[in-house]
Design a protein around this motif. Structure first.
Motif, PDB file in Angstrom:
ATOM      1  N   ILE A  47      12.038   7.287 -12.170  1.00  0.00           N
ATOM      2  CA  ILE A  47      12.512   6.075 -11.506  1.00  0.00           C
ATOM      3  C   ILE A  47      13.109   5.212 -12.607  1.00  0.00           C
ATOM      4  CG2 ILE A  47      11.934   4.150  -9.983  1.00  0.00           C
ATOM      5  CD1 ILE A  47      11.361   6.941  -8.790  1.00  0.00           C
ATOM      6  N   ALA A  48      14.400   5.366 -12.832  1.00  0.00           N
ATOM      7  CA  ALA A  48      15.054   4.674 -13.937  1.00  0.00           C
ATOM      8  C   ALA A  48      16.498   4.376 -13.569  1.00  0.00           C
ATOM      9  CB  ALA A  48      14.999   5.522 -15.214  1.00  0.00           C
ATOM     10  N   GLN A  66       0.827  -1.215   0.000  1.00  0.00           N
ATOM     11  CA  GLN A  66       0.000   0.000   0.000  1.00  0.00           C
ATOM     12  C   GLN A  66       0.863   1.268   0.000  1.00  0.00           C
ATOM     13  OE1 GLN A  66      -2.511  -1.331   3.430  1.00  0.00           O
ATOM     14  NE2 GLN A  66      -4.199  -0.926   2.002  1.00  0.00           N
ATOM     15  N   ARG A  67       2.010   1.147  -0.663  1.00  0.00           N
ATOM     16  CA  ARG A  67       2.896   2.297  -0.811  1.00  0.00           C
ATOM     17  C   ARG A  67       3.157   2.531  -2.292  1.00  0.00           C
ATOM     18  NH1 ARG A  67       1.631   1.837   3.694  1.00  0.00           N
ATOM     19  NH2 ARG A  67       2.785   2.320   5.604  1.00  0.00           N
ATOM     20  N   LEU A  68       3.300   3.816  -2.632  1.00  0.00           N
ATOM     21  CA  LEU A  68       3.697   4.224  -3.974  1.00  0.00           C
ATOM     22  C   LEU A  68       5.110   4.781  -3.902  1.00  0.00           C
ATOM     23  CD1 LEU A  68       3.231   5.121  -6.990  1.00  0.00           C
ATOM     24  CD2 LEU A  68       2.358   7.282  -6.038  1.00  0.00           C
ATOM     25  N   LEU A  69       5.992   4.280  -4.736  1.00  0.00           N
ATOM     26  CA  LEU A  69       7.313   4.869  -4.912  1.00  0.00           C
ATOM     27  C   LEU A  69       7.246   5.720  -6.176  1.00  0.00           C
ATOM     28  CD1 LEU A  69      10.723   3.056  -4.469  1.00  0.00           C
ATOM     29  CD2 LEU A  69      10.358   4.700  -6.309  1.00  0.00           C
ATOM     30  N   MET A  70       7.440   7.015  -6.016  1.00  0.00           N
ATOM     31  CA  MET A  70       7.301   7.925  -7.154  1.00  0.00           C
ATOM     32  C   MET A  70       8.479   8.899  -7.188  1.00  0.00           C
ATOM     33  SD  MET A  70       4.326  10.624  -5.934  1.00  0.00           S
ATOM     34  CE  MET A  70       4.666  11.737  -7.326  1.00  0.00           C
ATOM     35  N   PRO A  71       8.764   9.477  -8.360  1.00  0.00           N
ATOM     36  CA  PRO A  71       9.840  10.467  -8.413  1.00  0.00           C
ATOM     37  C   PRO A  71       9.545  11.634  -7.490  1.00  0.00           C
ATOM     38  CG  PRO A  71       9.087   9.869 -10.625  1.00  0.00           C
ATOM     39  CD  PRO A  71       8.098   9.302  -9.661  1.00  0.00           C
TER      40      PRO A  71
END
Length: 468
Positions: A370-371, A62-67
């Motif tokens: 995210i790259a 339930q987590r978002l990893l975003m720039p």
């Protein structure tokens, strides 16, 4: 339960969030390895685990990893004044910001910039583009504050030379200092040098051309405020017979290194010049709402292929509210009358707050996505909140529903900088206490001129029988 200690291990991190925000949209089932300040691997979780058998997986349900979000236009040494600009007419820089910033010594500039950096990190910004301080002692202090707070910063050195009246030695000193500044910070991991002219009328054509040439040659950004207010456009027409953006074009300063703040008042000819130049724009929707004469048509810039990013202009350092303001302002000024119910479809504002903003800031090969190989500048966002249940369209939901209190962790250059809104390695509350004292001293002695008093006094004066 996730804790900051787990994220501060000093070892490479293998993160397994439920969602990862990529340029093409949110994706599930991915793993992300962070090592030595960068994203070492981004791919299918099974493949990432197999490639790193010695790393424990940090599960992030339930987590978002975003720039991290990118503020393409702000003023770090204006934090002492914040609410002084509320309800004021245009060109407040003349009456509030110039006199206030001019009072700041190096210590005060450091405190102001560090407070701004803290606010920005709390608002989800991992990178800010500072347009330059008017504090004569403040440039190095701002750089130090950015490093100490842990935020990535494109830092402008102001090169105004109007009023020097042919003083060749003084002009030469400015240009030499500019070249030195660009070289000195060339390899700094967090502070990226830039040159700035406050507004085109604050510099000679020679300085505008030289500053733009220096930044183009060094691959950096040349910043200036352009076509923001009617008063500035009219002054330029009276003095030069040209509008501000036309002045830049005429003197050779409108090139691919330029990052133009605001650009809200553009004629069709100026739009053509902008498109053909390769220059980028910082779109500041909250600034337009609070003290502008117009709103930039960001959808038109997108169609023309003009690079742009979202900027706060130092209004409020809240990245999610900025995206919401960008979409709402575009809808109210452009979409409603044309029956455009999408107004960017949500993704436009996410893009121009992250990877497209990085391109506008001149950092597109370094951050914003995210790259693999890019700097690990990112947010962990808690999606286990009522606003995101049920979730149908995560991109739109981030623009319209997300709040900064959902930001669990802020990483810059691979290091955990904030945990649940507060720094993990320095005392923010001590900074706030120090600022409270120094800010009152400096604001009280600055020759600030406000049109309206503070809200309570303004209210009292508006009551029947009270003098206006």
């Amino acid at each position: 339960m996730l804790s900051p200690e787990v994220l501060q291990s000093g070892r490479p991190l293998l993160l397994a969030p439920e969602w990862v925000m990529l340029p093409e949209g949110p994706r599930q089932g991915l793993g992300v390895v962070v090592h030595d300040g960068r994203f070492a691997q981004v791919g299918a979780l099974a493949d990432v685990r197999a490639a790193h058998p010695g790393l424990a997986t940090i599960e992030l349900p339930q987590r978002l990893l975003m720039p991290g979000l990118i503020d393409t236009h702000t003023h770090l040494t204006q934090s002492f004044g914040k609410a002084l600009a509320f309800g004021e007419p245009s060109e407040i820089f003349r009456r509030i910001w110039v006199p206030m910033e001019a009072t700041l010594d190096a210590d005060a500039a450091y405190l102001s910039a560090k407070l701004s950096a803290l606010e920005s990190l709390r608002g989800g910004f991992t990178t800010v583009v500072d347009a330059g301080t008017r504090s004569e002692a403040g440039l190095d202090a701002v750089a130090s504050a950015a490093r100490d707070a842990g935020i990535r910063c494109v830092l402008g050195m102001i090169c105004n030379d109007a009023g020097l009246d042919g003083d060749e030695a003084a002009v030469r000193r400015i240009l030499d200092a500019a070249a030195t500044f660009l070289a000195r910070l060339e390899h700094d991991p967090l502070v990226h040098p830039s040159l700035a002219i406050s507004i085109p009328e604050a510099a000679t054509d020679r300085m505008l051309r030289a500053a733009a040439a220096l930044t183009l040659e060094s691959g950096r950004r040349f910043q200036t405020h352009v076509n923001e207010h009617l008063a500035a456009v009219e002054r330029s027409l009276v003095a030069r017979g040209l509008r501000p953006l036309e002045v830049l074009h005429a003197c050779g300063a409108l090139n691919a290194s330029a990052l133009l703040a605001h650009a809200t008042l553009l004629t069709p000819r100026e739009l053509g010049l902008l498109r053909d130049s390769g220059a980028a724009v910082a779109y500041n929707p909250v600034a337009s709402q609070w003290k502008g004469n117009a709103v930039l048509d960001a959808g038109l810039l997108e169609m023309l292929g003009v690079p742009f990013g979202l900027g706060t202009d130092g209004t409020r350092a809240d990245g999610f509210r900025l995206m919401d303001a960008a979409e709402a302002t575009q809808r109210l000024t452009q979409g409603l009358a044309k029956g455009d119910s999408s107004c960017g479809g949500g993704w436009l504002w996410l893009d121009h707050a992250t990877h497209r903003a990085a391109e506008a800031a001149g950092l597109g090969t370094l951050t914003g996505r995210i790259a693999e190989g890019l700097a690990a500048d990112f947010l962990l966002l808690d999606l286990d909140v009522p606003e995101f249940v049920p979730s149908w369209d995560l991109s739109w939901e981030l623009v319209r529903f997300a709040n900064r209190d959902q930001i669990e962790a802020v990483f810059v250059h691979g290091a955990l900088r904030l945990w649940k809104g507060w720094p993990v390695d320095w005392d923010a509350r001590a900074l706030m206490r120090e600022v409270a004292t120094i800010a009152r001293r400096d604001v009280s002695r600055a020759p600030i001129q406000r049109v309206h008093p503070v809200a309570d006094l303004h209210r009292a004066r508006q009551q029947p029988g009270k003098p206006a």
